[in-house]
Scaffold this motif. Structure first.
Motif, PDB file in Angstrom:
ATOM      1  N   ALA A 193      83.850 -34.984 -90.827  1.00  0.00           N
ATOM      2  CA  ALA A 193      84.550 -36.133 -90.239  1.00  0.00           C
ATOM      3  C   ALA A 193      85.453 -36.785 -91.282  1.00  0.00           C
ATOM      4  N   HIS A 194      86.538 -37.353 -90.807  1.00  0.00           N
ATOM      5  CA  HIS A 194      87.418 -38.164 -91.638  1.00  0.00           C
ATOM      6  C   HIS A 194      87.165 -39.632 -91.309  1.00  0.00           C
ATOM      7  N   ALA A 195      87.098 -40.455 -92.334  1.00  0.00           N
ATOM      8  CA  ALA A 195      86.933 -41.887 -92.133  1.00  0.00           C
ATOM      9  C   ALA A 195      87.835 -42.633 -93.104  1.00  0.00           C
ATOM     10  N   PHE A 196      87.979 -43.923 -92.843  1.00  0.00           N
ATOM     11  CA  PHE A 196      88.921 -44.728 -93.605  1.00  0.00           C
ATOM     12  C   PHE A 196      88.263 -46.038 -94.003  1.00  0.00           C
ATOM     13  N   PRO A 197      88.046 -46.262 -95.288  1.00  0.00           N
ATOM     14  CA  PRO A 197      87.539 -47.562 -95.716  1.00  0.00           C
ATOM     15  C   PRO A 197      88.381 -48.693 -95.138  1.00  0.00           C
ATOM     16  N   ARG A 198      87.713 -49.804 -94.816  1.00  0.00           N
ATOM     17  CA  ARG A 198      88.345 -50.993 -94.236  1.00  0.00           C
ATOM     18  C   ARG A 198      88.799 -50.770 -92.802  1.00  0.00           C
ATOM     19  N   SER A 199      88.310 -49.723 -92.178  1.00  0.00           N
ATOM     20  CA  SER A 199      88.631 -49.412 -90.794  1.00  0.00           C
ATOM     21  C   SER A 199      87.389 -48.863 -90.102  1.00  0.00           C
ATOM     22  N   VAL A 209      90.723 -54.997 -73.875  1.00  0.00           N
ATOM     23  CA  VAL A 209      90.479 -55.249 -75.296  1.00  0.00           C
ATOM     24  C   VAL A 209      91.733 -54.957 -76.121  1.00  0.00           C
ATOM     25  N   LEU A 210      92.039 -55.857 -77.043  1.00  0.00           N
ATOM     26  CA  LEU A 210      93.133 -55.656 -77.987  1.00  0.00           C
ATOM     27  C   LEU A 210      92.548 -55.091 -79.280  1.00  0.00           C
ATOM     28  N   ILE A 211      92.853 -53.837 -79.584  1.00  0.00           N
ATOM     29  CA  ILE A 211      92.323 -53.190 -80.780  1.00  0.00           C
ATOM     30  C   ILE A 211      93.405 -53.199 -81.851  1.00  0.00           C
ATOM     31  N   GLN A 212      93.121 -53.923 -82.927  1.00  0.00           N
ATOM     32  CA  GLN A 212      94.097 -54.083 -84.001  1.00  0.00           C
ATOM     33  C   GLN A 212      93.768 -53.232 -85.219  1.00  0.00           C
ATOM     34  N   ASP A 213      92.788 -52.363 -85.104  1.00  0.00           N
ATOM     35  CA  ASP A 213      92.438 -51.481 -86.214  1.00  0.00           C
ATOM     36  C   ASP A 213      93.628 -50.574 -86.522  1.00  0.00           C
ATOM     37  N   GLY A 214      93.963 -50.455 -87.807  1.00  0.00           N
ATOM     38  CA  GLY A 214      95.132 -49.676 -88.188  1.00  0.00           C
ATOM     39  C   GLY A 214      96.391 -50.497 -88.287  1.00  0.00           C
ATOM     40  N   VAL A 215      96.236 -51.847 -88.261  1.00  0.00           N
ATOM     41  CA  VAL A 215      97.380 -52.746 -88.323  1.00  0.00           C
ATOM     42  C   VAL A 215      97.373 -53.573 -89.602  1.00  0.00           C
ATOM     43  N   GLN A 237      94.873 -51.954 -94.746  1.00  0.00           N
ATOM     44  CA  GLN A 237      94.402 -50.684 -94.209  1.00  0.00           C
ATOM     45  C   GLN A 237      95.307 -49.547 -94.656  1.00  0.00           C
ATOM     46  N   ILE A 238      94.711 -48.377 -94.766  1.00  0.00           N
ATOM     47  CA  ILE A 238      95.403 -47.272 -95.434  1.00  0.00           C
ATOM     48  C   ILE A 238      95.958 -46.255 -94.456  1.00  0.00           C
ATOM     49  N   MET A 239      95.858 -46.535 -93.191  1.00  0.00           N
ATOM     50  CA  MET A 239      96.415 -45.608 -92.205  1.00  0.00           C
ATOM     51  C   MET A 239      96.899 -46.397 -91.000  1.00  0.00           C
ATOM     52  N   GLU A 271      89.502 -38.068-100.315  1.00  0.00           N
ATOM     53  CA  GLU A 271      88.375 -37.907-101.223  1.00  0.00           C
ATOM     54  C   GLU A 271      87.235 -37.208-100.477  1.00  0.00           C
ATOM     55  N   ARG A 272      86.531 -36.313-101.127  1.00  0.00           N
ATOM     56  CA  ARG A 272      85.457 -35.555-100.490  1.00  0.00           C
ATOM     57  C   ARG A 272      84.101 -36.145-100.863  1.00  0.00           C
ATOM     58  N   ILE A 273      83.300 -36.448 -99.856  1.00  0.00           N
ATOM     59  CA  ILE A 273      81.920 -36.885-100.043  1.00  0.00           C
ATOM     60  C   ILE A 273      81.060 -36.024 -99.128  1.00  0.00           C
ATOM     61  N   GLU A 274      80.060 -35.412 -99.673  1.00  0.00           N
ATOM     62  CA  GLU A 274      79.264 -34.466 -98.885  1.00  0.00           C
ATOM     63  C   GLU A 274      78.459 -35.145 -97.782  1.00  0.00           C
ATOM     64  N   ALA A 275      77.922 -36.327 -98.034  1.00  0.00           N
ATOM     65  CA  ALA A 275      77.148 -37.025 -97.011  1.00  0.00           C
ATOM     66  C   ALA A 275      77.190 -38.519 -97.286  1.00  0.00           C
ATOM     67  N   GLY A 276      77.236 -39.316 -96.223  1.00  0.00           N
ATOM     68  CA  GLY A 276      77.265 -40.768 -96.386  1.00  0.00           C
ATOM     69  C   GLY A 276      76.895 -41.469 -95.097  1.00  0.00           C
ATOM     70  N   LEU A 277      76.520 -42.730 -95.226  1.00  0.00           N
ATOM     71  CA  LEU A 277      76.185 -43.587 -94.096  1.00  0.00           C
ATOM     72  C   LEU A 277      77.215 -44.712 -94.023  1.00  0.00           C
ATOM     73  N   VAL A 278      77.730 -44.976 -92.841  1.00  0.00           N
ATOM     74  CA  VAL A 278      78.823 -45.935 -92.676  1.00  0.00           C
ATOM     75  C   VAL A 278      78.310 -47.365 -92.807  1.00  0.00           C
ATOM     76  N   MET A 279      78.719 -48.019 -93.894  1.00  0.00           N
ATOM     77  CA  MET A 279      78.537 -49.457 -94.036  1.00  0.00           C
ATOM     78  C   MET A 279      79.878 -50.082 -94.439  1.00  0.00           C
ATOM     79  N   PHE A 280      80.946 -49.412 -94.105  1.00  0.00           N
ATOM     80  CA  PHE A 280      82.300 -49.893 -94.364  1.00  0.00           C
ATOM     81  C   PHE A 280      83.004 -50.060 -93.034  1.00  0.00           C
ATOM     82  N   GLY A 281      84.096 -50.801 -93.038  1.00  0.00           N
ATOM     83  CA  GLY A 281      84.840 -50.936 -91.794  1.00  0.00           C
ATOM     84  C   GLY A 281      85.703 -52.181 -91.750  1.00  0.00           C
ATOM     85  N   LEU A 282      86.289 -52.379 -90.595  1.00  0.00           N
ATOM     86  CA  LEU A 282      87.212 -53.497 -90.357  1.00  0.00           C
ATOM     87  C   LEU A 282      86.502 -54.832 -90.569  1.00  0.00           C
TER      88      LEU A 282
END
Length: 598
Positions: free
Chosen positions: A264-270, A292-298, A302-304, A322-333
């Motif tokens: 999977a691809h993910a984006f810090p702060r998103s 719903v108004l989704i402003q993610d990516g605005v 944000q990097i994308m 950046e490659r990370i073999e395994a992780g748990l999502v505690m990042f986001g908008l």
């Protein structure tokens, strides 16, 4: 000047047409250059220019430059400026760029400082104000060239760089195109200007929930807590209950799950997570998506880029992740914001502490989080997981673990829709509360005291400010209140402080989050502006998960700038009302009822 030529000049002026100027040009072939003649032609050009017929003005000035001698360079400059404006009026922006070098050369020849140059920044702003996004983009692109090549203006009227402005305008265009299914057009628009703001190409992805992805056999999925119905919060106001303008959040809580995705691809702060040809985004996949108004990516940090339609989204997938073999999502908008952090991210630790979540997988957080966030993680983590701080760069995960926000929580609703006031599940937050209090107790931080009176200062902040805070504090101190500044304390110091309180007064903002750790029966007076769309249910359901009780006292909202959300308006309250409310709430507090300070 011959009489026949004079008549031709008069006829050209009277006709005001391209044909009239063509006749005039042909007659000039038999006329000797003359500054007097050139002045007549320039006057004709000025007249056309004042009538906003800049195409004709450009032609007349060019003829004046051909016939003039001493003033020919000045007429040539006027012709180029008028020609540029004519091309812009006719949306022929591609032809303007080659003229910019000619414009600069003409200015150099006349030592002109450029005050009369076409103001692309002004023209772009005017188009913005009229809702002409594409024309605004084209003007800002020209303004950017002038900035880079000739030292022109560096910012738009509202302080953005041209790159940021172009990116934001494109997003507005996407928001118009995507609901109509015009993804290909949006992708083509992005191709024209993506390189300007450093964006990679956009691609179309199907929007799915984590559960739907698992049902398609593309993710593992287990429910840590099942879907369940919760009770509605009982709202309390110092005034008679006002007619709220918000929509009450759903009482049917979604399952609280743990899901794992491969590659999977993910984006810090998103919150955007992409796997294969799908974007996994529970809010965007929700049945209420259309509202719903989704402003993610605005947002600027944000990097994308991302833009969401009803069933599909456009997502930018930058290269060199950046490659990370395994992780748990505690990042986001909005992970940096304490209120969002505690309500949307912290509960996920319940899922990551579940025995079905494998050991050793790191918790991945945004690297711009304050230290208190990491302190909370360490207190909640029962598995001693490593923590990876993610900079603002895309990440490719071999295995990515996800857990949801514990309730449907849209950031904002589309224009015309009432604000959705999310109701939070008490079982989730009580679990968090119990774990944190036990950790504080084990460290000997919880005192036996239960009668403190706390007034929370908001002086360190610039939004949702209680403007007469000092006046309120001066009235509360004689009643035994301490003025506290939570931002100066560690997380556990705040937990211990609130746990010792019987009465808490403060603005309804993230500073009230830690009243979750107050003792059962603690009375909280939440001060707030007058906006009736505020999330009163959200605050009540969250705070009262721990057994405290919150009553709201609304003040008077102050004027706010147009770019400040109504929820963040500053305000004032009547100090006498605060004192009266405190006296009443003191009779409800088990720790101090019967011995009220007055």
């Amino acid at each position: 000047m011959s009489e026949s030529f004079r008549q031709t000049l008069i006829q050209a002026a009277q006709s005001g047409t391209q044909d009239g100027l063509d006749v005039l040009e042909r007659s000039l072939r038999a006329v000797e250059p003359s500054d007097v003649l050139a002045q007549h032609l320039a006057t004709l050009g000025f007249r056309f220019e004042s009538e906003a017929r800049v195409g004709l003005a450009a032609k007349a000035y060019a003829l004046a430059a051909r016939m003039g001698r001493a003033r020919a360079p000045g007429y040539r400059l006027a012709a180029i400026r008028a020609r540029i404006l004519d091309l812009c009026q006719n949306d022929d922006f591609d032809s303007v760029e080659p003229l910019l070098d000619e414009l600069q050369q003409a200015k150099d020849a006349t030592q002109d400082r450029g005050q009369a140059d076409p103001a692309f920044t002004d023209l772009g702003w005017a188009c913005e104000m009229h809702g002409e996004a594409e024309r605004a983009v084209r003007f800002y692109l020209l303004a950017r060239i002038v900035r880079d090549k000739f030292g022109g203006a560096a910012l738009t009227h509202d302080g953005d760089t041209f790159e940021v402005k172009i990116k934001n305008l494109r997003r507005l265009q996407f928001d118009t195109l995507l609901p109509e299914g015009r993804f290909d057009e949006a992708i083509e628009l992005h191709k024209r200007t993506g390189c300007v703001h450093g964006s990679a190409p956009l691609a179309k992805y199907q929007i799915v929930s984590a559960k739907a992805l698992s049902e398609a056999g593309l993710a593992s999925y287990v429910e840590v807590l099942p879907a369940r119905r919760i009770a509605a919060p009982a709202l309390k106001f110092w005034e008679p209950p006002p007619p709220l303008r918000s929509e009450a959040g759903d009482l049917d809580m979604p399952p609280f799950y743990l899901a794992f995705l491969e590659e999977a691809h993910a984006f810090p702060r998103s919150n955007v997570v992409v796997t294969g040809d799908r974007v996994v985004y529970d809010v965007a996949a929700h049945p209420r998506r259309k509202d719903v108004l989704i402003q993610d990516g605005v947002n600027l940090d944000q990097i994308m880029m991302a833009a969401f339609g009803q069933t599909h989204a456009l997502i930018e997938l930058p290269e060199n992740a950046e490659r990370i073999e395994a992780g748990l999502v505690m990042f986001g908008l909005q992970s940096r914001n304490y209120g969002h952090w505690f309500s949307e991210f912290v509960p996920r630790m319940i899922c990551y502490n579940d025995p079905r979540c494998p050991d050793g997988i790191p918790l991945c957080i945004d690297d711009h989080m304050p230290g208190t966030h990491e302190e909370i993680l360490a207190l909640l983590d029962t598995r001693n997981r490593p923590v990876i701080k993610l900079p603002a760069k895309p990440v490719s995960f071999g295995k990515l673990g996800m857990a949801p926000v514990p309730a449907f929580f849209p950031f904002d609703m589309k224009p015309g829709q009432p604000f959705y006031d999310t109701i939070w599940p008490s079982d989730v937050f009580k679990t968090i509360r119990d774990r944190i209090l036990q950790q504080a107790r084990d460290r000997g931080l919880l005192s036996e005291r239960r009668d403190r009176r706390l007034f929370i200062s908001r002086k360190a902040f610039t939004q949702r400010v209680l403007e007469n805070e000092q006046e309120v504090a001066d009235r509360l101190r004689p009643l035994g209140f301490e003025v506290i500044y939570p931002e100066t304390l560690s997380f556990l110091e705040q937990v211990a402080l609130f746990h010792s309180a019987a009465l808490v007064v403060g603005s309804s903002n993230s500073s009230l989050n830690n009243t979750l750790f107050s003792q059962v029966g603690c009375q909280i007076l939440g001060l707030i502006h007058e906006d009736l769309s505020f999330n009163f249910r959200g605050y009540t359901s969250y705070v009262e998960s721990g057994g405290a009780q919150i009553t709201f006292l609304r003040g008077k909202s102050s004027e706010r700038r147009s770019n400040v959300h109504a929820f963040h308006a500053n305000y004032r309250v009547d100090p006498k009302q605060v004192v009266d409310a405190v006296a009443q709430l003191a009779t409800r507090s088990p720790a101090i009822s019967g011995r009220i300070v007055t």
